[in-house]
Design a protein around this motif. Structure first.
Motif, PDB file in Angstrom:
ATOM      1  N   VAL A   7       0.841  -1.205   0.000  1.00  0.00           N
ATOM      2  CA  VAL A   7       0.000   0.000   0.000  1.00  0.00           C
ATOM      3  C   VAL A   7       0.872   1.249   0.000  1.00  0.00           C
ATOM      4  CG1 VAL A   7      -1.668   1.342   1.338  1.00  0.00           C
ATOM      5  CG2 VAL A   7      -1.988  -1.130   1.066  1.00  0.00           C
ATOM      6  N   LYS A   8       1.847   1.288   0.884  1.00  0.00           N
ATOM      7  CA  LYS A   8       2.697   2.479   1.019  1.00  0.00           C
ATOM      8  C   LYS A   8       3.606   2.697  -0.179  1.00  0.00           C
ATOM      9  CE  LYS A   8       2.875   2.554   6.055  1.00  0.00           C
ATOM     10  NZ  LYS A   8       3.753   2.426   7.242  1.00  0.00           N
ATOM     11  N   GLY A   9       4.014   1.607  -0.844  1.00  0.00           N
ATOM     12  CA  GLY A   9       4.973   1.718  -1.931  1.00  0.00           C
ATOM     13  C   GLY A   9       4.401   2.164  -3.258  1.00  0.00           C
ATOM     14  N   ALA A  10       3.108   2.084  -3.419  1.00  0.00           N
ATOM     15  CA  ALA A  10       2.493   2.516  -4.679  1.00  0.00           C
ATOM     16  C   ALA A  10       2.437   4.039  -4.738  1.00  0.00           C
ATOM     17  CB  ALA A  10       1.084   1.938  -4.796  1.00  0.00           C
ATOM     18  N   ASN A  11       2.663   4.593  -5.915  1.00  0.00           N
ATOM     19  CA  ASN A  11       2.559   6.050  -6.058  1.00  0.00           C
ATOM     20  C   ASN A  11       1.409   6.462  -6.974  1.00  0.00           C
ATOM     21  OD1 ASN A  11       3.656   5.442  -8.591  1.00  0.00           O
ATOM     22  ND2 ASN A  11       5.059   7.175  -8.563  1.00  0.00           N
ATOM     23  N   LEU A  12       0.599   5.488  -7.385  1.00  0.00           N
ATOM     24  CA  LEU A  12      -0.574   5.805  -8.203  1.00  0.00           C
ATOM     25  C   LEU A  12      -1.719   4.901  -7.783  1.00  0.00           C
ATOM     26  CD1 LEU A  12      -2.003   7.260 -10.494  1.00  0.00           C
ATOM     27  CD2 LEU A  12      -0.958   5.639 -12.096  1.00  0.00           C
ATOM     28  N   TRP A  13      -2.749   5.513  -7.273  1.00  0.00           N
ATOM     29  CA  TRP A  13      -3.974   4.808  -6.873  1.00  0.00           C
ATOM     30  C   TRP A  13      -5.139   5.398  -7.640  1.00  0.00           C
ATOM     31  CZ3 TRP A  13      -4.225   0.631  -3.772  1.00  0.00           C
ATOM     32  CH2 TRP A  13      -3.129   0.361  -2.943  1.00  0.00           C
ATOM     33  N   VAL A  14      -5.869   4.561  -8.343  1.00  0.00           N
ATOM     34  CA  VAL A  14      -7.137   4.957  -8.941  1.00  0.00           C
ATOM     35  C   VAL A  14      -8.175   4.064  -8.276  1.00  0.00           C
ATOM     36  CG1 VAL A  14      -8.522   5.035 -11.043  1.00  0.00           C
ATOM     37  CG2 VAL A  14      -6.101   5.689 -11.106  1.00  0.00           C
ATOM     38  N   THR A  15      -9.196   4.685  -7.735  1.00  0.00           N
ATOM     39  CA  THR A  15     -10.181   3.923  -6.971  1.00  0.00           C
ATOM     40  C   THR A  15     -11.576   4.055  -7.559  1.00  0.00           C
ATOM     41  OG1 THR A  15     -10.619   5.775  -5.478  1.00  0.00           O
ATOM     42  CG2 THR A  15      -8.884   4.212  -4.823  1.00  0.00           C
ATOM     43  N   ALA A  16     -12.385   3.058  -7.238  1.00  0.00           N
ATOM     44  CA  ALA A  16     -13.810   3.073  -7.563  1.00  0.00           C
ATOM     45  C   ALA A  16     -14.540   2.993  -6.226  1.00  0.00           C
ATOM     46  CB  ALA A  16     -14.176   1.892  -8.445  1.00  0.00           C
ATOM     47  N   ARG A  17     -15.422   3.924  -5.996  1.00  0.00           N
ATOM     48  CA  ARG A  17     -16.182   3.966  -4.753  1.00  0.00           C
ATOM     49  C   ARG A  17     -17.662   4.137  -5.058  1.00  0.00           C
ATOM     50  NH1 ARG A  17     -13.122   4.417  -0.121  1.00  0.00           N
ATOM     51  NH2 ARG A  17     -10.928   4.924  -0.460  1.00  0.00           N
ATOM     52  N   GLU A  18     -18.466   3.497  -4.216  1.00  0.00           N
ATOM     53  CA  GLU A  18     -19.905   3.687  -4.266  1.00  0.00           C
ATOM     54  C   GLU A  18     -20.323   4.163  -2.890  1.00  0.00           C
ATOM     55  OE1 GLU A  18     -23.455   1.474  -6.384  1.00  0.00           O
ATOM     56  OE2 GLU A  18     -22.775   0.353  -4.626  1.00  0.00           O
ATOM     57  N   GLU A  19     -20.837   5.380  -2.835  1.00  0.00           N
ATOM     58  CA  GLU A  19     -21.236   6.005  -1.568  1.00  0.00           C
ATOM     59  C   GLU A  19     -20.103   5.936  -0.545  1.00  0.00           C
ATOM     60  OE1 GLU A  19     -25.015   4.456  -0.287  1.00  0.00           O
ATOM     61  OE2 GLU A  19     -25.912   4.848  -2.243  1.00  0.00           O
ATOM     62  N   GLY A  20     -18.870   6.172  -1.004  1.00  0.00           N
ATOM     63  CA  GLY A  20     -17.702   6.189  -0.135  1.00  0.00           C
ATOM     64  C   GLY A  20     -17.047   4.841   0.090  1.00  0.00           C
ATOM     65  N   LYS A  21     -17.755   3.757  -0.186  1.00  0.00           N
ATOM     66  CA  LYS A  21     -17.208   2.414   0.039  1.00  0.00           C
ATOM     67  C   LYS A  21     -16.328   2.009  -1.145  1.00  0.00           C
ATOM     68  CE  LYS A  21     -18.527  -2.404   0.597  1.00  0.00           C
ATOM     69  NZ  LYS A  21     -19.615  -3.370   0.551  1.00  0.00           N
ATOM     70  N   LEU A  22     -15.108   1.547  -0.848  1.00  0.00           N
ATOM     71  CA  LEU A  22     -14.200   1.108  -1.893  1.00  0.00           C
ATOM     72  C   LEU A  22     -14.709  -0.194  -2.508  1.00  0.00           C
ATOM     73  CD1 LEU A  22     -11.439   1.886  -3.198  1.00  0.00           C
ATOM     74  CD2 LEU A  22     -10.420   0.175  -1.686  1.00  0.00           C
ATOM     75  N   ILE A  23     -14.889  -0.185  -3.825  1.00  0.00           N
ATOM     76  CA  ILE A  23     -15.334  -1.395  -4.530  1.00  0.00           C
ATOM     77  C   ILE A  23     -14.288  -1.883  -5.530  1.00  0.00           C
ATOM     78  CG2 ILE A  23     -17.786  -0.911  -4.206  1.00  0.00           C
ATOM     79  CD1 ILE A  23     -17.753  -0.073  -7.253  1.00  0.00           C
ATOM     80  N   GLY A  24     -13.253  -1.071  -5.752  1.00  0.00           N
ATOM     81  CA  GLY A  24     -12.192  -1.466  -6.664  1.00  0.00           C
ATOM     82  C   GLY A  24     -11.032  -0.498  -6.607  1.00  0.00           C
ATOM     83  N   PHE A  25      -9.879  -0.976  -7.058  1.00  0.00           N
ATOM     84  CA  PHE A  25      -8.713  -0.105  -7.122  1.00  0.00           C
ATOM     85  C   PHE A  25      -7.744  -0.571  -8.197  1.00  0.00           C
ATOM     86  CE2 PHE A  25      -7.556  -3.236  -3.827  1.00  0.00           C
ATOM     87  CZ  PHE A  25      -6.379  -3.742  -4.353  1.00  0.00           C
ATOM     88  N   MET A  26      -6.959   0.382  -8.671  1.00  0.00           N
ATOM     89  CA  MET A  26      -5.797   0.123  -9.500  1.00  0.00           C
ATOM     90  C   MET A  26      -4.623   0.642  -8.679  1.00  0.00           C
ATOM     91  SD  MET A  26      -3.094   1.071 -11.472  1.00  0.00           S
ATOM     92  CE  MET A  26      -3.280   2.816 -11.235  1.00  0.00           C
ATOM     93  N   ARG A  27      -3.690  -0.260  -8.356  1.00  0.00           N
ATOM     94  CA  ARG A  27      -2.485   0.107  -7.607  1.00  0.00           C
ATOM     95  C   ARG A  27      -1.334   0.097  -8.587  1.00  0.00           C
ATOM     96  NH1 ARG A  27       1.815  -2.501  -4.816  1.00  0.00           N
ATOM     97  NH2 ARG A  27       1.116  -4.539  -5.578  1.00  0.00           N
ATOM     98  N   GLY A  28      -0.641   1.229  -8.720  1.00  0.00           N
ATOM     99  CA  GLY A  28       0.415   1.315  -9.711  1.00  0.00           C
ATOM    100  C   GLY A  28       1.657   2.032  -9.242  1.00  0.00           C
ATOM    101  N   ILE A  29       2.669   1.897 -10.061  1.00  0.00           N
ATOM    102  CA  ILE A  29       3.937   2.600  -9.889  1.00  0.00           C
ATOM    103  C   ILE A  29       4.197   3.283 -11.219  1.00  0.00           C
ATOM    104  CG2 ILE A  29       6.407   2.365  -9.420  1.00  0.00           C
ATOM    105  CD1 ILE A  29       5.578  -0.310  -7.943  1.00  0.00           C
TER     106      ILE A  29
END
Length: 135
Positions: free
Chosen positions: A40-62
Motif C-alpha cells: 500500500v505504502k509503496g504505490a505512487n498511483l492509486w485509482v479507486t472506484a467507490r460507491e457512496e464512499g465504500k471502496l469497490i475497486g482499485f488500481m495500484r500502480g507505480i
C-alpha cells in the motif's frame, strides 16, 4: 453511483477487503500484513472506484507519469465485476499519465479482459522471482 478518482493512498483495511472480495487474494500474500502494508505504502498511483464512499475497486500502480506506468493490481469486488468498473479505472489511469505505456502481469483468467481493451502480449517480458539467484 460509482465514482472513479485518483487518491494518494488507501487504507490497509480497504486494500485487504477488496483483495478478499475479488479474486486477487488467491494470488497475494494475505497472511503477511507487513508486506501488504508495504504494498500500500509503496504505490505512487492509486485509482479507486467507490460507491457512496465504500471502496469497490482499485488500481495500484507505480508510475513516472510520462513513460511507464506499471499496474501492480487491478481489483474489483465480485459483485461489481463485468460492469465496466475495471475499464473505467484503466481509462482514468490513462488520463492521469497519457503518454505512459501501461504494463501489467495478467492473471490467467483476466487475459481476455485485457485483450478486449486492446492490451497485447509483450514477448520480451522477464521476471526473477524472490529466492531465485542471479546467475
Amino acid at each position: 453511483m460509482i465514482s472513479i478518482q485518483q487518491e494518494q493512498i488507501i487504507q490497509l483495511e480497504e486494500f485487504i477487503y477488496v483483495l478478499n472480495a475479488s479474486t486477487l487474494a488467491k494470488r497475494r500474500p494475505m497472511e503477511d500484513v507487513a508486506l501488504l502494508t508495504q504494498m500500500v505504502k509503496g504505490a505512487n498511483l492509486w485509482v479507486t472506484a467507490r460507491e457512496e464512499g465504500k471502496l469497490i475497486g482499485f488500481m495500484r500502480g507505480i508510475s513516472d507519469f510520462c513513460y511507464r506506468t506499471f499496474i501492480a493490481d487491478l481489483a474489483v469486488i465480485e459483485d461489481y465485476q463485468r460492469k465496466g468498473v475495471g475499464r473505467e479505472m484503466l481509462l482514468k489511469t490513462r488520463e492521469i499519465a497519457p503518454s505512459a505505456r501501461l504494463i501489467l502481469f495478467a492473471a490467467e483468467d483476466a487475459e481476455g479482459f485485457y485483450q478486449k481493451l486492446g492490451f497485447h502480449l509483450h514477448e520480451r517480458c522477464y521476471q526473477l522471482k524472490t529466492g531465485e539467484p542471479f546467475s
